[in-house]
Design an enzyme around this catalytic site. Structure first.
Site, PDB file in Angstrom:
ATOM      1  N   ASN A   9       1.153  -1.346  -0.147  1.00  0.00           N
ATOM      2  CA  ASN A   9       0.471  -0.276   0.340  1.00  0.00           C
ATOM      3  C   ASN A   9       1.045   1.423   0.093  1.00  0.00           C
ATOM      4  O   ASN A   9       1.560   1.502   1.208  1.00  0.00           O
ATOM      5  CB  ASN A   9      -1.035  -0.082   1.575  1.00  0.00           C
ATOM      6  CG  ASN A   9      -1.517   0.996   1.489  1.00  0.00           C
ATOM      7  OD1 ASN A   9      -1.712   2.012   0.651  1.00  0.00           O
ATOM      8  ND2 ASN A   9      -2.066   1.089   2.674  1.00  0.00           N
ATOM      9  N   TRP A  10       0.263   1.985  -1.304  1.00  0.00           N
ATOM     10  CA  TRP A  10       1.461   2.839  -1.135  1.00  0.00           C
ATOM     11  C   TRP A  10       1.056   4.316  -0.782  1.00  0.00           C
ATOM     12  O   TRP A  10       2.492   5.286  -0.731  1.00  0.00           O
ATOM     13  CB  TRP A  10       1.974   3.174  -2.818  1.00  0.00           C
ATOM     14  CG  TRP A  10       3.276   2.110  -3.157  1.00  0.00           C
ATOM     15  CD1 TRP A  10       3.332   0.833  -3.337  1.00  0.00           C
ATOM     16  CD2 TRP A  10       3.754   2.446  -4.657  1.00  0.00           C
ATOM     17  NE1 TRP A  10       3.871   0.267  -4.010  1.00  0.00           N
ATOM     18  CE2 TRP A  10       4.243   0.928  -4.943  1.00  0.00           C
ATOM     19  CE3 TRP A  10       3.383   3.470  -5.405  1.00  0.00           C
ATOM     20  CZ2 TRP A  10       4.524   0.755  -6.618  1.00  0.00           C
ATOM     21  CZ3 TRP A  10       3.892   2.837  -7.087  1.00  0.00           C
ATOM     22  CH2 TRP A  10       4.443   1.455  -7.294  1.00  0.00           C
ATOM     23  N   LYS A  11       0.461   4.202  -0.424  1.00  0.00           N
ATOM     24  CA  LYS A  11      -0.117   5.491   0.424  1.00  0.00           C
ATOM     25  C   LYS A  11      -0.561   6.555  -0.586  1.00  0.00           C
ATOM     26  O   LYS A  11      -0.360   6.965  -2.047  1.00  0.00           O
ATOM     27  CB  LYS A  11       0.014   5.441   1.805  1.00  0.00           C
ATOM     28  CG  LYS A  11      -0.157   4.280   2.987  1.00  0.00           C
ATOM     29  CD  LYS A  11      -0.166   4.624   3.926  1.00  0.00           C
ATOM     30  CE  LYS A  11       0.027   3.485   5.493  1.00  0.00           C
ATOM     31  NZ  LYS A  11      -0.157   3.406   6.181  1.00  0.00           N
ATOM     32  N   HIS A  96      -9.317   0.717   5.101  1.00  0.00           N
ATOM     33  CA  HIS A  96      -8.065   0.602   4.927  1.00  0.00           C
ATOM     34  C   HIS A  96      -8.401   1.833   7.013  1.00  0.00           C
ATOM     35  O   HIS A  96      -8.983   2.920   6.968  1.00  0.00           O
ATOM     36  CB  HIS A  96      -6.510   1.602   4.986  1.00  0.00           C
ATOM     37  CG  HIS A  96      -6.007   1.395   5.112  1.00  0.00           C
ATOM     38  ND1 HIS A  96      -5.440   2.833   6.037  1.00  0.00           N
ATOM     39  CD2 HIS A  96      -4.511   0.482   5.158  1.00  0.00           C
ATOM     40  CE1 HIS A  96      -3.588   2.033   6.615  1.00  0.00           C
ATOM     41  NE2 HIS A  96      -3.308   1.391   5.663  1.00  0.00           N
ATOM     42  N   GLU A  98      -6.231   4.205   7.916  1.00  0.00           N
ATOM     43  CA  GLU A  98      -5.713   5.524   7.554  1.00  0.00           C
ATOM     44  C   GLU A  98      -7.274   6.385   7.003  1.00  0.00           C
ATOM     45  O   GLU A  98      -8.049   7.468   7.106  1.00  0.00           O
ATOM     46  CB  GLU A  98      -4.854   5.890   6.814  1.00  0.00           C
ATOM     47  CG  GLU A  98      -3.628   5.714   7.711  1.00  0.00           C
ATOM     48  CD  GLU A  98      -2.630   5.544   6.934  1.00  0.00           C
ATOM     49  OE1 GLU A  98      -2.838   5.043   5.454  1.00  0.00           O
ATOM     50  OE2 GLU A  98      -1.865   4.788   7.407  1.00  0.00           O
ATOM     51  N   GLU A 168      -5.044  -5.514  10.168  1.00  0.00           N
ATOM     52  CA  GLU A 168      -4.438  -4.862  10.765  1.00  0.00           C
ATOM     53  C   GLU A 168      -4.365  -3.792  11.723  1.00  0.00           C
ATOM     54  O   GLU A 168      -5.231  -2.997  12.019  1.00  0.00           O
ATOM     55  CB  GLU A 168      -4.079  -3.151   9.745  1.00  0.00           C
ATOM     56  CG  GLU A 168      -3.894  -4.074   8.229  1.00  0.00           C
ATOM     57  CD  GLU A 168      -3.997  -2.656   7.345  1.00  0.00           C
ATOM     58  OE1 GLU A 168      -2.082  -2.819   6.915  1.00  0.00           O
ATOM     59  OE2 GLU A 168      -3.995  -2.200   7.086  1.00  0.00           O
ATOM     60  N   GLY A 174       2.517   1.875  10.983  1.00  0.00           N
ATOM     61  CA  GLY A 174       3.358   2.702  11.093  1.00  0.00           C
ATOM     62  C   GLY A 174       3.936   3.187  11.893  1.00  0.00           C
ATOM     63  O   GLY A 174       4.929   4.183  12.314  1.00  0.00           O
ATOM     64  N   SER A 214       4.058  -2.742  10.502  1.00  0.00           N
ATOM     65  CA  SER A 214       4.910  -3.135  10.256  1.00  0.00           C
ATOM     66  C   SER A 214       5.516  -4.548  10.053  1.00  0.00           C
ATOM     67  O   SER A 214       6.309  -4.386  10.679  1.00  0.00           O
ATOM     68  CB  SER A 214       5.359  -2.355  12.088  1.00  0.00           C
ATOM     69  OG  SER A 214       4.501  -0.768  12.427  1.00  0.00           O
ATOM     70  N   GLY A 235       2.843  -1.070   4.184  1.00  0.00           N
ATOM     71  CA  GLY A 235       3.053   0.191   3.709  1.00  0.00           C
ATOM     72  C   GLY A 235       4.235   0.388   3.572  1.00  0.00           C
ATOM     73  O   GLY A 235       4.817   0.548   2.626  1.00  0.00           O
ATOM     74  N   GLY A 236       5.298   1.093   4.902  1.00  0.00           N
ATOM     75  CA  GLY A 236       6.489   1.461   4.193  1.00  0.00           C
ATOM     76  C   GLY A 236       7.475   0.836   3.737  1.00  0.00           C
ATOM     77  O   GLY A 236       8.120   1.259   2.839  1.00  0.00           O
TER      78      GLY A 236
HETATM   79  C1  PEP Z   1      -0.683  -0.119   5.961  1.00  0.00           C
HETATM   80  O1  PEP Z   1      -0.413   1.015   5.664  1.00  0.00           O
HETATM   81  O2  PEP Z   1      -1.418  -1.302   5.876  1.00  0.00           O
HETATM   82  C2  PEP Z   1       1.059  -0.888   6.825  1.00  0.00           C
HETATM   83  C3  PEP Z   1       0.195  -2.029   7.071  1.00  0.00           C
HETATM   84  O3  PEP Z   1       1.533  -0.052   6.635  1.00  0.00           O
HETATM   85  P1  PEP Z   1       2.820  -0.293   7.956  1.00  0.00           P
HETATM   86  O4  PEP Z   1       3.630  -1.037   7.506  1.00  0.00           O
HETATM   87  O5  PEP Z   1       3.629   1.075   7.643  1.00  0.00           O
HETATM   88  O6  PEP Z   1       3.103  -0.737   8.798  1.00  0.00           O
END
Ligand code: PEP
Length: 251
Positions: A9-11, A96, A98, A168, A174, A214, A235-236
């Protein structure tokens, strides 16, 4: 059929050129991979078209990060399901944390989005998970069950062939704090159990349940080794070619 999936997920990251470079790197990185996992990337709307073109002739699948529930109309700034399918997008991420937190997307709205996505033959990565307070107060199972019931349990059994679940825990997104592999397995087994109760063993065994929060190259293998964890929503670490490829190779 239950599948292994690694989805990035590049956000709201990567401009057109950066997106091109990242896709190029991932393509190169997975060319000789032994992993049989599906590889999904979710760039921003503006980069979907280019991402689809550049992912052709590779195993990379392109997903959208969101969509509107209406067919079309006066919804400034929004994107419909048919606009996505028209581009060649086959998957959409919905719910998600967010979107839930910053854009007030609640379960009833998400249920409508899921319906619109399925009607347009999109596969849905449905995200859900508890807040830190829920876990501290030992309310996390209840919260997750409610999110699933209100977001998805209006669906018929057959629809679940197009649903991928993504657990999640919000406190792990994050933050650098990951659920331990045991915590992830415990919740994934619980989720599969709820699915079984509601829709039967066949659906429960066939659905893919991803973990997100994460995930990094250093912890991916252990998390993915758990029997009810079918992959990850990243994510990251999905923004760096080497990290994303290493996570794909960890499954
Ligand atoms: C996400 O936003 O779905 C996520 C899992 O982010 P991260 O891996 O950065 O925690």
């Amino acid at each position: 059929m239950r599948q292994k999936i690694v989805a990035g997920n590049w956000k709201m990251n990567k401009n057109l050129e950066e997106a091109k470079q990242l896709i190029k790197g991932i393509k190169k990185g997975i060319k000789n991979t032994e992993s049989d996992a599906r590889v999904v990337i979710a760039p921003s709307f503006v980069n979907l078209n280019s991402a689809i073109k550049r992912s052709k002739k590779s195993k990379i699948e392109v997903a959208a990060q969101n969509m509107h529930q209406a067919k079309e109309g006066a919804f400034t700034g929004e994107v419909s399901a048919s606009m996505l399918t028209n581009l060649g997008v086959n998957i959409v991420i919905l719910g998600h944390s967010e979107r839930r937190e910053y854009f007030n997307e609640a379960n009833d709205l998400l249920a409508k989005k899921v319906d619109a996505a399925l009607k347009n033959n999109l596969e849905v990565v449905f995200c859900f998970g508890e807040q830190l307070e829920d876990r501290k107060s030992e309310n996390h199972f209840k919260v997750v069950e409610t999110q699933l019931k209100e977001g998805l349990f209006h669906l018929k059994k057959e629809s679940f062939s197009k649903i991928i679940l993504a657990y999640e825990p919000v406190w792990a997104i994050g933050t650098g704090e990951t659920a331990s592999p045991e915590q992830a397995q415990e919740m994934h087994a619980f989720i599969r159990g709820i699915m079984e109760k509601q829709y039967g063993t066949e659906v429960a065994n066939a659905i893919s349940i991803l973990y997100g929060g994460s995930v990094k190259p250093a912890n991916a293998k252990e998390i993915f080794s758990k029997p009810d964890v079918d992959g990850g929503l990243i994510g990251g670490a999905a923004l760096k070619t080497e990290d994303f490829v290493a996570i794909i190779n960890a499954i």
